[in-house]
Design a protein around this motif. Sequence first.
Motif, PDB file in Angstrom:
ATOM      1  N   THR A  39       3.782   3.881   5.920  1.00 10.73           N
ATOM      2  CA  THR A  39       3.297   2.937   6.910  1.00 10.73           C
ATOM      3  C   THR A  39       2.691   1.722   6.199  1.00 10.73           C
ATOM      4  OG1 THR A  39       1.081   3.905   6.962  1.00 10.73           O
ATOM      5  CG2 THR A  39       2.739   4.842   8.464  1.00 10.73           C
ATOM      6  N   ALA A  40       2.399   0.674   6.975  1.00  8.23           N
ATOM      7  CA  ALA A  40       1.792  -0.526   6.391  1.00  8.23           C
ATOM      8  C   ALA A  40       0.439  -0.203   5.772  1.00  8.23           C
ATOM      9  CB  ALA A  40       1.648  -1.608   7.457  1.00  8.23           C
ATOM     10  N   SER A  41      -0.342   0.650   6.418  1.00 14.70           N
ATOM     11  CA  SER A  41      -1.653   1.023   5.895  1.00 14.70           C
ATOM     12  C   SER A  41      -1.515   1.771   4.574  1.00 14.70           C
ATOM     13  CB  SER A  41      -2.386   1.887   6.926  1.00 14.70           C
ATOM     14  OG  SER A  41      -3.629   2.328   6.414  1.00 14.70           O
ATOM     15  N   GLU A  42      -0.550   2.666   4.500  1.00 14.28           N
ATOM     16  CA  GLU A  42      -0.329   3.417   3.258  1.00 14.28           C
ATOM     17  C   GLU A  42       0.130   2.495   2.133  1.00 14.28           C
ATOM     18  OE1 GLU A  42       0.945   7.806   5.023  1.00 14.28           O
ATOM     19  OE2 GLU A  42       2.453   6.215   4.887  1.00 14.28           O
ATOM     20  N   VAL A  43       0.920   1.493   2.466  1.00 16.25           N
ATOM     21  CA  VAL A  43       1.382   0.533   1.463  1.00 16.25           C
ATOM     22  C   VAL A  43       0.198  -0.238   0.880  1.00 16.25           C
ATOM     23  CG1 VAL A  43       2.647  -1.639   1.146  1.00 16.25           C
ATOM     24  CG2 VAL A  43       3.727   0.270   2.337  1.00 16.25           C
ATOM     25  N   LYS A  44      -0.692  -0.704   1.724  1.00 16.75           N
ATOM     26  CA  LYS A  44      -1.846  -1.454   1.248  1.00 16.75           C
ATOM     27  C   LYS A  44      -2.721  -0.610   0.331  1.00 16.75           C
ATOM     28  CE  LYS A  44      -2.021  -4.457   5.322  1.00 16.75           C
ATOM     29  NZ  LYS A  44      -2.790  -4.815   6.542  1.00 16.75           N
ATOM     30  N   THR A  45      -2.886   0.645   0.686  1.00 13.74           N
ATOM     31  CA  THR A  45      -3.657   1.546  -0.164  1.00 13.74           C
ATOM     32  C   THR A  45      -2.985   1.724  -1.519  1.00 13.74           C
ATOM     33  OG1 THR A  45      -4.529   2.748   1.753  1.00 13.74           O
ATOM     34  CG2 THR A  45      -4.575   3.881  -0.374  1.00 13.74           C
ATOM     35  N   ALA A  46      -1.663   1.910  -1.509  1.00 11.95           N
ATOM     36  CA  ALA A  46      -0.919   2.098  -2.756  1.00 11.95           C
ATOM     37  C   ALA A  46      -1.018   0.865  -3.651  1.00 11.95           C
ATOM     38  CB  ALA A  46       0.545   2.410  -2.447  1.00 11.95           C
ATOM     39  N   ILE A  47      -0.945  -0.319  -3.065  1.00 12.35           N
ATOM     40  CA  ILE A  47      -1.042  -1.556  -3.850  1.00 12.35           C
ATOM     41  C   ILE A  47      -2.425  -1.673  -4.481  1.00 12.35           C
ATOM     42  CG2 ILE A  47      -1.068  -4.078  -3.718  1.00 12.35           C
ATOM     43  CD1 ILE A  47       1.104  -3.857  -1.554  1.00 12.35           C
ATOM     44  N   ASN A  48      -3.454  -1.365  -3.723  1.00  7.87           N
ATOM     45  CA  ASN A  48      -4.819  -1.445  -4.257  1.00  7.87           C
ATOM     46  C   ASN A  48      -5.041  -0.455  -5.396  1.00  7.87           C
ATOM     47  OD1 ASN A  48      -6.000  -3.547  -2.734  1.00  7.87           O
ATOM     48  ND2 ASN A  48      -6.224  -2.196  -0.962  1.00  7.87           N
ATOM     49  N   VAL A  49      -4.416   0.714  -5.297  1.00  8.13           N
ATOM     50  CA  VAL A  49      -4.519   1.696  -6.381  1.00  8.13           C
ATOM     51  C   VAL A  49      -3.764   1.215  -7.615  1.00  8.13           C
ATOM     52  CG1 VAL A  49      -3.853   4.028  -7.098  1.00  8.13           C
ATOM     53  CG2 VAL A  49      -4.883   3.662  -4.851  1.00  8.13           C
ATOM     54  N   PHE A  50      -2.583   0.629  -7.394  1.00 10.75           N
ATOM     55  CA  PHE A  50      -1.750   0.164  -8.503  1.00 10.75           C
ATOM     56  C   PHE A  50      -2.407  -0.986  -9.256  1.00 10.75           C
ATOM     57  CE2 PHE A  50       1.685  -2.739  -9.977  1.00 10.75           C
ATOM     58  CZ  PHE A  50       2.241  -1.909 -10.928  1.00 10.75           C
ATOM     59  N   ASP A  51      -2.925  -1.973  -8.500  1.00 13.59           N
ATOM     60  CA  ASP A  51      -3.584  -3.129  -9.126  1.00 13.59           C
ATOM     61  C   ASP A  51      -4.517  -3.779  -8.107  1.00 13.59           C
ATOM     62  OD1 ASP A  51      -4.415  -5.402 -10.412  1.00 13.59           O
ATOM     63  OD2 ASP A  51      -2.422  -6.054 -11.031  1.00 13.59           O
ATOM     64  N   PRO A  52      -5.817  -3.494  -8.172  1.00  8.82           N
ATOM     65  CA  PRO A  52      -6.767  -4.054  -7.200  1.00  8.82           C
ATOM     66  C   PRO A  52      -6.841  -5.574  -7.226  1.00  8.82           C
ATOM     67  CG  PRO A  52      -7.751  -2.247  -8.452  1.00  8.82           C
ATOM     68  CD  PRO A  52      -6.462  -2.586  -9.137  1.00  8.82           C
ATOM     69  N   ALA A  53      -6.364  -6.198  -8.293  1.00 12.57           N
ATOM     70  CA  ALA A  53      -6.439  -7.663  -8.397  1.00 12.57           C
ATOM     71  C   ALA A  53      -5.362  -8.362  -7.582  1.00 12.57           C
ATOM     72  CB  ALA A  53      -6.337  -8.089  -9.860  1.00 12.57           C
ATOM     73  N   LEU A  54      -4.344  -7.635  -7.140  1.00 13.57           N
ATOM     74  CA  LEU A  54      -3.266  -8.251  -6.369  1.00 13.57           C
ATOM     75  C   LEU A  54      -3.769  -8.664  -4.988  1.00 13.57           C
ATOM     76  CD1 LEU A  54      -0.271  -5.885  -7.230  1.00 13.57           C
ATOM     77  CD2 LEU A  54      -0.685  -8.196  -8.100  1.00 13.57           C
ATOM     78  N   ARG A  55      -3.328  -9.815  -4.546  1.00 16.91           N
ATOM     79  CA  ARG A  55      -3.681 -10.317  -3.216  1.00 16.91           C
ATOM     80  C   ARG A  55      -2.607  -9.896  -2.211  1.00 16.91           C
ATOM     81  NH1 ARG A  55      -3.351 -15.101  -4.297  1.00 16.91           N
ATOM     82  NH2 ARG A  55      -1.831 -16.064  -2.908  1.00 16.91           N
ATOM     83  N   ILE A  56      -3.001  -9.258  -1.136  1.00 20.30           N
ATOM     84  CA  ILE A  56      -2.055  -8.702  -0.172  1.00 20.30           C
ATOM     85  C   ILE A  56      -1.932  -9.623   1.036  1.00 20.30           C
ATOM     86  CG2 ILE A  56      -1.608  -6.757   1.380  1.00 20.30           C
ATOM     87  CD1 ILE A  56      -3.115  -4.971  -0.598  1.00 20.30           C
ATOM     88  N   GLU A  57      -0.714  -9.929   1.398  1.00 17.25           N
ATOM     89  CA  GLU A  57      -0.453 -10.757   2.580  1.00 17.25           C
ATOM     90  C   GLU A  57       0.596 -10.108   3.466  1.00 17.25           C
ATOM     91  OE1 GLU A  57       0.627 -14.746   1.631  1.00 17.25           O
ATOM     92  OE2 GLU A  57      -1.352 -15.283   0.841  1.00 17.25           O
ATOM     93  N   GLU A  58       0.370 -10.141   4.773  1.00 18.89           N
ATOM     94  CA  GLU A  58       1.366  -9.703   5.733  1.00 18.89           C
ATOM     95  C   GLU A  58       2.218 -10.905   6.148  1.00 18.89           C
ATOM     96  OE1 GLU A  58      -0.257  -7.665   9.073  1.00 18.89           O
ATOM     97  OE2 GLU A  58      -0.994  -5.980   7.885  1.00 18.89           O
ATOM     98  N   VAL A  59       3.515 -10.714   6.199  1.00 18.83           N
ATOM     99  CA  VAL A  59       4.437 -11.791   6.574  1.00 18.83           C
ATOM    100  C   VAL A  59       5.149 -11.372   7.857  1.00 18.83           C
ATOM    101  CG1 VAL A  59       6.423 -13.181   5.872  1.00 18.83           C
ATOM    102  CG2 VAL A  59       4.754 -12.416   4.158  1.00 18.83           C
ATOM    103  N   GLY A  60       4.979 -12.175   8.900  1.00 22.49           N
ATOM    104  CA  GLY A  60       5.616 -11.894  10.177  1.00 22.49           C
ATOM    105  C   GLY A  60       6.951 -12.610  10.297  1.00 22.49           C
TER     106      GLY A  60
END
Length: 265
Positions: A39-60
């Motif tokens: 899910t989108a929530s799980e993806v955001k968690t995975a990205i933060n674990v992989f590299d907390p410095a990455l900036r996350i953006e949702e694209v509609g």
Amino acid sequence: MFIRSIVAQFFSVSLFFSGSLQAVPSEQLDIAGIKLGMTASEVKTAINVFDPALRIEEVGAVFNIHDGASSLQSPEFLDRIEALQGNQGAVLKVFFSGPVGEVRVIGVARKGLILSNQPASVQFMQSLTARYGQPTAFNRNQKDQPVWEARGKMSCLKARDYKNEPQVNIAPGFGESVLVNVSAEQFFSSRAGNNTGKGLFPKEFTDCGSYLSYFFPGDPISSFSGELMDLGAIVHTERSRQQWVEQLTAEAIQKRLSKGQVPKF
């Protein structure tokens, strides 16, 4: 000592070319901890674990709709999540199904630059096999693009070579291209219908399998790309979105007609 080391590296690489290997369990495949079906929530968690410095953006995204008189737009829906790193832009793109049904990951694309301490090609490949196991194949038998195909469904990556032998044959970035630039179903229909692809595809393209691939040209490695794609889910998503747009168009036409007024005669 130096000679033995070179021989060992050569032998290690040669093993990868000893023929097509077995497909791997789908749960073994991920990019940066992101797996197909998340899910989108799980993806955001995975990205933060992989590299907390990455900036996350949702694209509609939206679709254009025409009611026969005016141009309209569909409701906006989540198309992808991007993880951005400084001036490199998006280093991860995570593509989703939907807006119909459960919204889940159907594809992941990664791009990377290695600006210092660049590894040798052999080192890069050894790191990949340590992470994912031995690849199912190499794209066009080239050592700089290994491919891991998931078990359970049919491969939709193959075409026949000049010897009429099937081999994995995809361009780097193939999965992202069919998601963004072309129709996956049209691509598969075209390839399945010509001489290079006959007999290599399932009758139903939603039965196409998933795969992971990395591309790392040059030696030492200064840049690389990877993608994890569920081709069957991509075809299903295309179809559901087309049906959704057709439904919205029919509703928009009906709404316009219901407001139509004729003059007095």
